[in-house]
Write an enzyme that holds these catalytic residues in place. Sequence first.
Site, mmCIF file in Angstrom:
data_model
loop_
_atom_site.group_PDB
_atom_site.id
_atom_site.type_symbol
_atom_site.label_atom_id
_atom_site.label_comp_id
_atom_site.label_asym_id
_atom_site.label_seq_id
_atom_site.Cartn_x
_atom_site.Cartn_y
_atom_site.Cartn_z
ATOM 1 N N GLU A 1 0.865 -1.178 0.000
ATOM 2 C CA GLU A 1 0.000 0.000 0.000
ATOM 3 C C GLU A 1 0.904 1.231 0.000
ATOM 4 O O GLU A 1 2.120 1.120 0.191
ATOM 5 C CB GLU A 1 -0.951 -0.014 1.206
ATOM 6 N N HIS B 1 -9.186 9.522 3.506
ATOM 7 C CA HIS B 1 -8.802 8.479 2.547
ATOM 8 C C HIS B 1 -9.116 8.989 1.151
ATOM 9 O O HIS B 1 -10.183 9.534 0.918
ATOM 10 C CB HIS B 1 -9.590 7.199 2.846
ATOM 11 N N ARG C 1 -1.018 8.963 1.745
ATOM 12 C CA ARG C 1 -2.457 9.192 1.651
ATOM 13 C C ARG C 1 -2.850 10.665 1.784
ATOM 14 O O ARG C 1 -3.772 11.122 1.108
ATOM 15 C CB ARG C 1 -3.028 8.340 2.778
ATOM 16 N N HIS D 1 -11.508 9.310 7.279
ATOM 17 C CA HIS D 1 -11.267 7.871 7.439
ATOM 18 C C HIS D 1 -10.810 7.473 8.847
ATOM 19 O O HIS D 1 -11.265 6.478 9.379
ATOM 20 C CB HIS D 1 -10.218 7.445 6.413
ATOM 21 N N ARG E 1 -0.949 8.630 9.324
ATOM 22 C CA ARG E 1 -0.827 7.188 9.576
ATOM 23 C C ARG E 1 -0.452 6.430 8.310
ATOM 24 O O ARG E 1 -1.072 6.604 7.263
ATOM 25 C CB ARG E 1 -2.162 6.655 10.104
HETATM 26 C C1 SIN Z 1 -7.480 0.729 2.990
HETATM 27 O O1 SIN Z 1 -7.793 -0.437 2.854
HETATM 28 O O2 SIN Z 1 -7.153 1.481 2.088
HETATM 29 C C2 SIN Z 1 -7.489 1.290 4.364
HETATM 30 C C3 SIN Z 1 -6.335 0.814 5.071
HETATM 31 C C4 SIN Z 1 -6.083 1.707 6.237
HETATM 32 O O3 SIN Z 1 -6.860 2.618 6.503
HETATM 33 O O4 SIN Z 1 -5.045 1.548 6.853
#
Ligand code: SIN
Length: 485
Positions: free
Chosen positions: A114, A225, A272, A332, A368
Site C-alpha cells: 500500500e 482516505h 495518503r 477515514h 498514519r
Molecule cells: C485501505 O484499505 O485502504 C485502508 C487501510 C487503512 O486505513 O489503513
Amino acid sequence: MKTSTKYDVIIIGAGIAGLYAALHIPKERDVLILCKDIPWECNTFYAQGGVAAAVDEGDVESHIKDTLNAGAGLCNEEAVRVMVEESLDVIPDLIARGFDFDRDDNGRLQYTKEAAHSRPRILHAGGDATGRYLHRFLMKINPHPFIYNARVFDLLRSGDTCYGLRALINDEIKELYADNIIIASGGVGSLYAYHTNSRTISSDIHGICLERGIKLDMMEMMQFHPTVYVDNPWARKQLLTEALRGEGAQIVDEEGRRFLFDYDERGELAPRDIVSRAVFDYKKRSESRVFLKMDMFEEEFFAHRFPNIKNALAGLGFNLPHDLVPISPAFHYAIGGIVCDLDGRVPGLENLYVVGEAASTGVHGANRLASNSLLEGLVFGRRAALRLNTEAFSWSHKPPFAEFKGALIEKDDTILKQRLRRTMWQEVGIVRTRSGLKRALDFVDDVQHLTIGRLLALRLKTARNIIESALARGESVGAHYILNE
Ligand code: SIN
C-alpha cells in the site's frame, strides 16, 4: 446482566483493540464488554486493506522507517518501535490461534503493498475483507460476555480513579462499576459529512474525557482516505482500499489522464494525505470528475482478490473491474485521541486504559501509514491487558453517581448534527483556513447554547477540541493542511 456489584474490568467497544485486549484477560476474571450497537458495527469490521506487519526481523527497521516517514516527524519513535517489533509476536499468535491470512498456492503468506510502504508487508484475509474476517474470528474466540446496545454517556471519575460508567442499555439508564476500565471505542467518523466509518463511531467518549479532565492529543490530525465512493445513500461511504492502487489501479480524470504525477512523482503510491489533497485540489480547480480505474485487472483475479468491493459496488450499479468509479476523499481515521502511555494507561488515573483508534499512542505522528491501525489495535490492546493483569487494581469505597438531569436527545438534534457534519467537512477537512476554522468554532459555540441533548453536546465538545487543535497548529504538516487565510 448484574448491576449491583462491580466488574473486574469493563471494556468499552468491541473492535480489534477491545477484543484482542479481552482475549488476554483470563476468563476467570469478571469482564464485561460493551458494544454500542450490534458488535460488528465497528471500524474493524469495515477495514479492507489488511494488517501491516514486519515480514521478518530483517524488515523491522524498514517498517519503522516507513512509519516515521509517513508520520512527518511527529511520531513517538519508541511507540513505533514497540508496535513494529511486537508485530512479530501478534501475527504468529493469531495464526497459532487458528486465524487464516490469505496464502499463495505454495502456502506462503501473501503480502500486498500500500502507499508509502517500501515493500509489500500487508497481510490480508478474505481478499479485501480483512477486518471482517479478523472481527468474526476474535468474536468467536472471545472468552468474556458482551452487552449489545450499550451507549456510554458518562464516566464516574473521582480523583485518580475511574469508578464506573453510565450507559443507556436497551433504552434503560444503568450505572456500572468496575475496578478497571478499558476504552476501545474508536474515533470520530460521524462528525464528518463524508466518512468511511461505522455508524457507531461518533466521538461521545472523547467528549466525556474532555468533560472529566482527561486529555486528548493531536486532535488536529484527522486522516482522509483518497479513494471513496461517496454517492451511496448511507452515512458510511464506500471505501475503495488502497491495496487496489498498491496492485495497479489508477486515478484518472475525465480524459483518462493520471494527473497525480503533477503533484507527486510517486503518483498513486504517494502517502495518503498527499493523494487526498491532490484529488481534492484537482476536482476543485478543473471541475473534472475523478475516477478509480481498475480495468487493468483480470476479471477472475479481481473477483478473487477484491470480492468485497466487487459485491458492494455491484449493489450500487458498477460492473468491476470494467467500470470507472467516481471517487472523492472522505474522512477515514482519527490519528489523535486520548493521551496514554505505551501500556494504554491514561496519565493521572490509576485504572483507566485506552487502546486502538481512541488512543493517541503517537505511532502515527502526523499521518498514519496505511494498514498500521489494525496492527496498533493488536499490539497495544494486548499490552494494556497484560499490564492490567499484573497490576490488579481494585478499589473498595464506592462513590455515588451524581444525578443525571436533562435528556440524551432533544428534538432538533438530528438537524443540528447534520449541520455540524457539513461544517466539519467544509471548514475542518482536507484543506483548512484560519478563517474557516473560526467560522466552525463560532458554529459550535452557537449550537452549544441551544437546547440540545447530552449526546450532541459530547460531539460538540470533541469537535471544538479538533478545531482548537487545528487553530493551534499554524503550520501544515501531514494530515493537517492549513492556509493562513
Ligand atoms: C485501505 O484499505 O485502504 C485502508 C487501510 C487503512 O486505513 O489503513
